[in-house]
Write a protein that holds these residues in place. Sequence first.
Motif, PDB file in Angstrom:
ATOM      1  N   ALA A 183       9.134   5.672   3.565  1.00 57.02           N
ATOM      2  CA  ALA A 183       9.067   4.755   4.705  1.00 57.02           C
ATOM      3  C   ALA A 183       7.630   4.289   4.937  1.00 57.02           C
ATOM      4  CB  ALA A 183       9.613   5.445   5.953  1.00 57.02           C
ATOM      5  N   VAL A 184       6.668   5.211   4.817  1.00 54.48           N
ATOM      6  CA  VAL A 184       5.264   4.844   5.011  1.00 54.48           C
ATOM      7  C   VAL A 184       4.823   3.867   3.919  1.00 54.48           C
ATOM      8  CG1 VAL A 184       2.895   5.693   5.068  1.00 54.48           C
ATOM      9  CG2 VAL A 184       4.712   7.001   6.179  1.00 54.48           C
ATOM     10  N   ILE A 185       5.206   4.140   2.670  1.00 55.14           N
ATOM     11  CA  ILE A 185       4.823   3.255   1.562  1.00 55.14           C
ATOM     12  C   ILE A 185       5.435   1.870   1.744  1.00 55.14           C
ATOM     13  CG2 ILE A 185       5.064   2.874  -0.923  1.00 55.14           C
ATOM     14  CD1 ILE A 185       4.857   5.933  -1.248  1.00 55.14           C
ATOM     15  N   ALA A 186       6.683   1.816   2.228  1.00 55.47           N
ATOM     16  CA  ALA A 186       7.309   0.515   2.478  1.00 55.47           C
ATOM     17  C   ALA A 186       6.540  -0.271   3.535  1.00 55.47           C
ATOM     18  CB  ALA A 186       8.762   0.712   2.913  1.00 55.47           C
ATOM     19  N   LEU A 187       6.057   0.434   4.563  1.00 56.50           N
ATOM     20  CA  LEU A 187       5.247  -0.224   5.591  1.00 56.50           C
ATOM     21  C   LEU A 187       3.919  -0.712   5.008  1.00 56.50           C
ATOM     22  CD1 LEU A 187       5.861   2.192   8.596  1.00 56.50           C
ATOM     23  CD2 LEU A 187       6.643  -0.181   8.409  1.00 56.50           C
ATOM     24  N   ILE A 188       3.313   0.097   4.148  1.00 58.56           N
ATOM     25  CA  ILE A 188       2.056  -0.302   3.505  1.00 58.56           C
ATOM     26  C   ILE A 188       2.277  -1.552   2.663  1.00 58.56           C
ATOM     27  CG2 ILE A 188       0.396   0.354   1.714  1.00 58.56           C
ATOM     28  CD1 ILE A 188       0.635   3.240   2.754  1.00 58.56           C
ATOM     29  N   ARG A 189       3.362  -1.540   1.887  1.00 55.00           N
ATOM     30  CA  ARG A 189       3.648  -2.697   1.033  1.00 55.00           C
ATOM     31  C   ARG A 189       3.862  -3.952   1.870  1.00 55.00           C
ATOM     32  NH1 ARG A 189       9.028  -3.668  -2.663  1.00 55.00           N
ATOM     33  NH2 ARG A 189       8.274  -5.498  -3.779  1.00 55.00           N
ATOM     34  N   GLY A 190       4.602  -3.824   2.976  1.00 57.38           N
ATOM     35  CA  GLY A 190       4.841  -4.967   3.826  1.00 57.38           C
ATOM     36  C   GLY A 190       3.573  -5.502   4.453  1.00 57.38           C
ATOM     37  N   GLU A 191       2.687  -4.597   4.865  1.00 54.78           N
ATOM     38  CA  GLU A 191       1.431  -5.021   5.473  1.00 54.78           C
ATOM     39  C   GLU A 191       0.521  -5.694   4.451  1.00 54.78           C
ATOM     40  OE1 GLU A 191      -0.682  -5.744   8.803  1.00 54.78           O
ATOM     41  OE2 GLU A 191       1.246  -4.683   8.721  1.00 54.78           O
ATOM     42  N   CYS A 192       0.553  -5.212   3.217  1.00 52.93           N
ATOM     43  CA  CYS A 192      -0.251  -5.818   2.148  1.00 52.93           C
ATOM     44  C   CYS A 192       0.173  -7.263   1.888  1.00 52.93           C
ATOM     45  CB  CYS A 192      -0.117  -5.016   0.855  1.00 52.93           C
ATOM     46  SG  CYS A 192      -0.996  -3.452   0.841  1.00 52.93           S
ATOM     47  N   ALA A 193       1.432  -7.546   2.108  1.00 51.44           N
ATOM     48  CA  ALA A 193       1.954  -8.877   1.800  1.00 51.44           C
ATOM     49  C   ALA A 193       1.625  -9.901   2.880  1.00 51.44           C
ATOM     50  CB  ALA A 193       3.468  -8.804   1.607  1.00 51.44           C
ATOM     51  N   ARG A 194       1.073  -9.432   4.011  1.00 51.61           N
ATOM     52  CA  ARG A 194       0.769 -10.347   5.108  1.00 51.61           C
ATOM     53  C   ARG A 194      -0.731 -10.431   5.343  1.00 51.61           C
ATOM     54  NH1 ARG A 194       5.163  -7.460   7.421  1.00 51.61           N
ATOM     55  NH2 ARG A 194       3.769  -6.231   8.714  1.00 51.61           N
ATOM     56  N   GLU A 195      -1.162 -11.541   5.858  1.00 48.59           N
ATOM     57  CA  GLU A 195      -2.553 -11.732   6.268  1.00 48.59           C
ATOM     58  C   GLU A 195      -2.561 -11.976   7.768  1.00 48.59           C
ATOM     59  OE1 GLU A 195      -5.345 -11.456   4.727  1.00 48.59           O
ATOM     60  OE2 GLU A 195      -4.653 -11.182   2.659  1.00 48.59           O
ATOM     61  N   GLU A 196      -2.467 -10.903   8.526  1.00 49.12           N
ATOM     62  CA  GLU A 196      -2.404 -11.002   9.969  1.00 49.12           C
ATOM     63  C   GLU A 196      -3.574 -10.275  10.614  1.00 49.12           C
ATOM     64  OE1 GLU A 196       1.333  -9.842  11.533  1.00 49.12           O
ATOM     65  OE2 GLU A 196       2.505 -11.228  10.301  1.00 49.12           O
ATOM     66  N   PRO A 197      -3.926 -10.623  11.846  1.00 52.42           N
ATOM     67  CA  PRO A 197      -5.032  -9.940  12.534  1.00 52.42           C
ATOM     68  C   PRO A 197      -4.786  -8.432  12.602  1.00 52.42           C
ATOM     69  CG  PRO A 197      -4.377 -11.904  13.750  1.00 52.42           C
ATOM     70  CD  PRO A 197      -3.359 -11.720  12.663  1.00 52.42           C
ATOM     71  N   GLY A 198      -5.843  -7.662  12.376  1.00 48.10           N
ATOM     72  CA  GLY A 198      -5.731  -6.208  12.446  1.00 48.10           C
ATOM     73  C   GLY A 198      -5.198  -5.563  11.194  1.00 48.10           C
ATOM     74  N   ARG A 199      -5.023  -6.350  10.121  1.00 46.84           N
ATOM     75  CA  ARG A 199      -4.414  -5.840   8.887  1.00 46.84           C
ATOM     76  C   ARG A 199      -5.176  -4.646   8.335  1.00 46.84           C
ATOM     77  NH1 ARG A 199      -5.429  -6.953   3.425  1.00 46.84           N
ATOM     78  NH2 ARG A 199      -3.613  -6.873   2.035  1.00 46.84           N
ATOM     79  N   ASP A 200      -6.500  -4.746   8.236  1.00 47.55           N
ATOM     80  CA  ASP A 200      -7.283  -3.673   7.630  1.00 47.55           C
ATOM     81  C   ASP A 200      -7.171  -2.372   8.429  1.00 47.55           C
ATOM     82  OD1 ASP A 200      -8.049  -5.404   5.662  1.00 47.55           O
ATOM     83  OD2 ASP A 200     -10.042  -5.781   6.476  1.00 47.55           O
ATOM     84  N   MET A 201      -7.202  -2.473   9.742  1.00 44.49           N
ATOM     85  CA  MET A 201      -7.096  -1.278  10.571  1.00 44.49           C
ATOM     86  C   MET A 201      -5.732  -0.625  10.418  1.00 44.49           C
ATOM     87  SD  MET A 201      -7.433  -0.790  14.697  1.00 44.49           S
ATOM     88  CE  MET A 201      -5.786  -1.439  14.980  1.00 44.49           C
ATOM     89  N   ILE A 202      -4.690  -1.452  10.409  1.00 41.62           N
ATOM     90  CA  ILE A 202      -3.336  -0.906  10.260  1.00 41.62           C
ATOM     91  C   ILE A 202      -3.172  -0.223   8.913  1.00 41.62           C
ATOM     92  CG2 ILE A 202      -0.908  -1.565   9.977  1.00 41.62           C
ATOM     93  CD1 ILE A 202      -1.329  -3.617  12.185  1.00 41.62           C
ATOM     94  N   LEU A 203      -3.681  -0.852   7.844  1.00 36.08           N
ATOM     95  CA  LEU A 203      -3.571  -0.247   6.524  1.00 36.08           C
ATOM     96  C   LEU A 203      -4.322   1.074   6.458  1.00 36.08           C
ATOM     97  CD1 LEU A 203      -3.874  -3.346   4.169  1.00 36.08           C
ATOM     98  CD2 LEU A 203      -1.878  -1.876   4.493  1.00 36.08           C
ATOM     99  N   GLN A 204      -5.507   1.131   7.061  1.00 36.54           N
ATOM    100  CA  GLN A 204      -6.245   2.394   7.055  1.00 36.54           C
ATOM    101  C   GLN A 204      -5.458   3.494   7.746  1.00 36.54           C
ATOM    102  OE1 GLN A 204     -10.352   2.287   8.398  1.00 36.54           O
ATOM    103  NE2 GLN A 204     -10.313   4.469   8.890  1.00 36.54           N
ATOM    104  N   ARG A 205      -4.864   3.167   8.883  1.00 34.77           N
ATOM    105  CA  ARG A 205      -4.090   4.180   9.611  1.00 34.77           C
ATOM    106  C   ARG A 205      -2.858   4.607   8.814  1.00 34.77           C
ATOM    107  NH1 ARG A 205      -8.258   4.067  11.485  1.00 34.77           N
ATOM    108  NH2 ARG A 205      -8.892   3.821  13.676  1.00 34.77           N
ATOM    109  N   MET A 206      -2.217   3.655   8.166  1.00 32.35           N
ATOM    110  CA  MET A 206      -1.038   4.003   7.360  1.00 32.35           C
ATOM    111  C   MET A 206      -1.413   4.897   6.188  1.00 32.35           C
ATOM    112  SD  MET A 206       1.171   0.472   7.220  1.00 32.35           S
ATOM    113  CE  MET A 206       1.988  -0.175   8.691  1.00 32.35           C
ATOM    114  N   LEU A 207      -2.547   4.610   5.559  1.00 29.87           N
ATOM    115  CA  LEU A 207      -2.995   5.448   4.450  1.00 29.87           C
ATOM    116  C   LEU A 207      -3.356   6.845   4.940  1.00 29.87           C
ATOM    117  CD1 LEU A 207      -5.070   2.879   2.410  1.00 29.87           C
ATOM    118  CD2 LEU A 207      -3.058   4.108   1.609  1.00 29.87           C
TER     119      LEU A 207
END
Length: 303
Positions: free
Chosen positions: A143-167
């Motif tokens: 589930a976490v990896i699916a969220l990471i993949r989905g976030e990688c596919a978007r260019e939205e505000p806060g993307r880098d912070m969200i990806l760091q937290r997911m990792l």
Amino acid sequence: MDPLSDIVALLRPSSVLSKPITGRGRWGVRYADHDAPGFTIVLKGECWIAFADQPAFRMTAGDFLLLPSTPAFALSSHPGVGGVLREPTNAPVRHGDPEGEADFESLGGAFRIERINAPLLLALLPRMILIPASEGRTDRLSAVIALIRGECAREEPGRDMILQRMLEVLLVEALRWRGVARDDDRAGLLNGLRDPVLARVLRAMHADVRSHWTVAGLAKVAGLSRSAFAARFGEVLGCGPIEYLARWRMALAKDALMGGAKTLDRIADEIGYESASAFSTAFRKRLGCSPGRFARNGGGETA
């Protein structure tokens, strides 16, 4: 304080590369080593992975693999199948027969960690974390990896912070698995955290890094004699308790120096040195340069 959370936070994972990997028929591929951590979870079918000088092992649907530092490896549909050398890419990868429905599917990825403290911190982690689907934890990881993949596919505000937290969540979730320490023969932090007595000591040190800890004082926290505690800590952690504390203090110091927002006096106070001078002396002794020079060089070559 939780030592595991402390370390993952200091690793500061970022810059995710995530992609689907599929295959059909017989296929094989090889990758050179790279220092970026890598992960994969098998969604369908099976594959075989082999590292240098080690026998290949099979991964099946639901199995999760995390490599804190990725060595050279071969990936194939069957054991012993050779393969061409490939370069990592962030594009979807198809192995074997390009036509027809894939009989193997996985999600793979890699990310970067803070390079300043990577050698010290990775030394505390296992070389490989393989969590079988049968352990019942990989649904959460998937589930976490699916969220990471989905976030990688978007260019939205806060993307880098969200990806760091997911990792960070991905790393903590993987390292929580009780089989991690059991499967790794090296001494290190995870083995210490599995030991209830030493975990109590580690939490105390991380909660109050400024304290003037002594072996006798830490032994009291452990509820052991000084000699029994020192021997147990050294056997499980691979270093003495005061050495572990010194390494952790230097890791915090390097992170603060690279941030550039704190004075030497403040850093010294926060990590338990009586003065900036005492901190600078200890830093120079361990790193071979002054804190100022370390910061100016961006943590690179200090000579």
